[in-house]
Design a protein around this motif. Structure first.
Motif, PDB file in Angstrom:
ATOM      1  N   SER A  14      33.094  43.297  21.552  1.00 47.35           N
ATOM      2  CA  SER A  14      33.790  42.331  20.692  1.00 47.35           C
ATOM      3  C   SER A  14      34.945  41.622  21.397  1.00 47.35           C
ATOM      4  CB  SER A  14      34.289  42.999  19.409  1.00 47.35           C
ATOM      5  OG  SER A  14      35.262  43.979  19.695  1.00 47.35           O
ATOM      6  N   GLU A  15      35.587  42.293  22.334  1.00 44.70           N
ATOM      7  CA  GLU A  15      36.734  41.685  23.007  1.00 44.70           C
ATOM      8  C   GLU A  15      36.328  40.714  24.111  1.00 44.70           C
ATOM      9  OE1 GLU A  15      39.751  44.440  24.171  1.00 44.70           O
ATOM     10  OE2 GLU A  15      39.569  45.581  22.323  1.00 44.70           O
ATOM     11  N   THR A  16      35.089  40.800  24.581  1.00 46.76           N
ATOM     12  CA  THR A  16      34.698  39.971  25.732  1.00 46.76           C
ATOM     13  C   THR A  16      33.489  39.077  25.506  1.00 46.76           C
ATOM     14  OG1 THR A  16      33.347  41.775  26.602  1.00 46.76           O
ATOM     15  CG2 THR A  16      35.626  41.627  27.391  1.00 46.76           C
ATOM     16  N   ILE A  17      32.718  39.302  24.449  1.00 43.88           N
ATOM     17  CA  ILE A  17      31.430  38.613  24.315  1.00 43.88           C
ATOM     18  C   ILE A  17      31.572  37.096  24.249  1.00 43.88           C
ATOM     19  CG2 ILE A  17      31.225  38.816  21.795  1.00 43.88           C
ATOM     20  CD1 ILE A  17      28.391  39.200  24.416  1.00 43.88           C
ATOM     21  N   LEU A  18      32.578  36.579  23.573  1.00 40.33           N
ATOM     22  CA  LEU A  18      32.721  35.119  23.488  1.00 40.33           C
ATOM     23  C   LEU A  18      33.060  34.511  24.843  1.00 40.33           C
ATOM     24  CD1 LEU A  18      34.476  34.637  20.029  1.00 40.33           C
ATOM     25  CD2 LEU A  18      32.038  34.496  20.605  1.00 40.33           C
ATOM     26  N   GLN A  19      33.883  35.194  25.627  1.00 43.46           N
ATOM     27  CA  GLN A  19      34.210  34.697  26.971  1.00 43.46           C
ATOM     28  C   GLN A  19      32.976  34.744  27.881  1.00 43.46           C
ATOM     29  OE1 GLN A  19      35.966  37.128  25.423  1.00 43.46           O
ATOM     30  NE2 GLN A  19      38.102  36.502  25.325  1.00 43.46           N
ATOM     31  N   ILE A  20      32.196  35.789  27.759  1.00 45.85           N
ATOM     32  CA  ILE A  20      30.967  35.900  28.549  1.00 45.85           C
ATOM     33  C   ILE A  20      30.040  34.732  28.226  1.00 45.85           C
ATOM     34  CG2 ILE A  20      28.848  37.249  28.871  1.00 45.85           C
ATOM     35  CD1 ILE A  20      30.643  39.772  28.414  1.00 45.85           C
ATOM     36  N   LEU A  21      29.850  34.476  26.944  1.00 39.60           N
ATOM     37  CA  LEU A  21      28.961  33.381  26.541  1.00 39.60           C
ATOM     38  C   LEU A  21      29.500  32.029  26.973  1.00 39.60           C
ATOM     39  CD1 LEU A  21      27.851  34.670  23.066  1.00 39.60           C
ATOM     40  CD2 LEU A  21      26.454  34.411  25.109  1.00 39.60           C
ATOM     41  N   GLU A  22      30.810  31.863  26.919  1.00 38.46           N
ATOM     42  CA  GLU A  22      31.426  30.622  27.396  1.00 38.46           C
ATOM     43  C   GLU A  22      31.076  30.377  28.862  1.00 38.46           C
ATOM     44  OE1 GLU A  22      35.797  29.794  27.321  1.00 38.46           O
ATOM     45  OE2 GLU A  22      35.470  30.216  25.190  1.00 38.46           O
ATOM     46  N   LYS A  23      31.206  31.414  29.671  1.00 42.45           N
ATOM     47  CA  LYS A  23      30.934  31.283  31.109  1.00 42.45           C
ATOM     48  C   LYS A  23      29.454  30.996  31.381  1.00 42.45           C
ATOM     49  CE  LYS A  23      34.820  34.103  32.493  1.00 42.45           C
ATOM     50  NZ  LYS A  23      35.587  33.313  33.397  1.00 42.45           N
ATOM     51  N   VAL A  24      28.575  31.687  30.671  1.00 42.72           N
ATOM     52  CA  VAL A  24      27.146  31.442  30.858  1.00 42.72           C
ATOM     53  C   VAL A  24      26.795  30.035  30.384  1.00 42.72           C
ATOM     54  CG1 VAL A  24      24.823  32.142  30.146  1.00 42.72           C
ATOM     55  CG2 VAL A  24      26.526  33.871  30.709  1.00 42.72           C
ATOM     56  N   ASN A  25      27.337  29.641  29.256  1.00 46.37           N
ATOM     57  CA  ASN A  25      27.052  28.324  28.688  1.00 46.37           C
ATOM     58  C   ASN A  25      27.618  27.195  29.549  1.00 46.37           C
ATOM     59  OD1 ASN A  25      25.628  27.052  26.643  1.00 46.37           O
ATOM     60  ND2 ASN A  25      27.492  26.654  25.481  1.00 46.37           N
ATOM     61  N   ALA A  26      28.618  27.483  30.359  1.00 47.52           N
ATOM     62  CA  ALA A  26      29.231  26.461  31.215  1.00 47.52           C
ATOM     63  C   ALA A  26      28.383  26.144  32.440  1.00 47.52           C
ATOM     64  CB  ALA A  26      30.623  26.912  31.650  1.00 47.52           C
ATOM     65  N   GLN A  27      27.367  26.960  32.699  1.00 43.16           N
ATOM     66  CA  GLN A  27      26.494  26.705  33.850  1.00 43.16           C
ATOM     67  C   GLN A  27      25.762  25.386  33.636  1.00 43.16           C
ATOM     68  OE1 GLN A  27      26.857  28.799  36.469  1.00 43.16           O
ATOM     69  NE2 GLN A  27      28.369  29.594  35.045  1.00 43.16           N
ATOM     70  N   ASN A  28      25.618  24.646  34.699  1.00 42.90           N
ATOM     71  CA  ASN A  28      24.985  23.343  34.586  1.00 42.90           C
ATOM     72  C   ASN A  28      24.061  23.116  35.775  1.00 42.90           C
ATOM     73  OD1 ASN A  28      24.277  20.769  33.949  1.00 42.90           O
ATOM     74  ND2 ASN A  28      26.290  19.881  34.318  1.00 42.90           N
ATOM     75  N   ILE A  29      22.790  23.074  35.486  1.00 44.12           N
ATOM     76  CA  ILE A  29      21.805  22.726  36.497  1.00 44.12           C
ATOM     77  C   ILE A  29      21.111  21.468  35.990  1.00 44.12           C
ATOM     78  CG2 ILE A  29      19.713  23.442  37.702  1.00 44.12           C
ATOM     79  CD1 ILE A  29      20.622  26.342  37.305  1.00 44.12           C
ATOM     80  N   GLU A  30      21.139  20.459  36.792  1.00 42.66           N
ATOM     81  CA  GLU A  30      20.616  19.158  36.383  1.00 42.66           C
ATOM     82  C   GLU A  30      19.186  19.271  35.854  1.00 42.66           C
ATOM     83  OE1 GLU A  30      19.921  14.859  38.465  1.00 42.66           O
ATOM     84  OE2 GLU A  30      21.566  16.108  39.170  1.00 42.66           O
ATOM     85  N   ASN A  31      18.948  18.609  34.731  1.00 41.13           N
ATOM     86  CA  ASN A  31      17.626  18.549  34.095  1.00 41.13           C
ATOM     87  C   ASN A  31      17.071  19.927  33.731  1.00 41.13           C
ATOM     88  OD1 ASN A  31      17.492  15.692  34.313  1.00 41.13           O
ATOM     89  ND2 ASN A  31      16.886  15.918  36.443  1.00 41.13           N
TER      90      ASN A  31
END
Length: 72
Positions: A14-31
């Motif tokens: 609960s203390e880290t899951i939102l930050q983890i998802l933020e970091k994963v969601n911030a990944q950007n690979i074109e197309n």
């Protein structure tokens, strides 16, 4: 367009899951589309309620009722 699926097992995060998802969601690979699947493995803390705060169609949440311990 390629799809990358990221599976995140979570137990009492609960203390880290939102930050983890933020970091994963911030990944950007074109197309490329990212789909994130979070599996709450029977957490006894507030992890599932934290996950419910996410408003992103690319994030899927699965809640298990009990923890099955570590996989081997």
């Amino acid at each position: 367009m390629p799809i990358i699926k990221v599976i995140i097992p979570a137990y009492n995060e609960s203390e880290t899951i939102l930050q983890i998802l933020e970091k994963v969601n911030a990944q950007n690979i074109e197309n490329t589309i990212f789909e994130i699947i979070v599996i709450d493995d029977g957490s006894s803390d507030n992890s599932f309620n934290e996950l419910l705060k996410i408003k992103n169609d690319n994030v899927k949440i699965i809640k298990k009722q009990s923890n099955d311990d570590r996989s081997y």
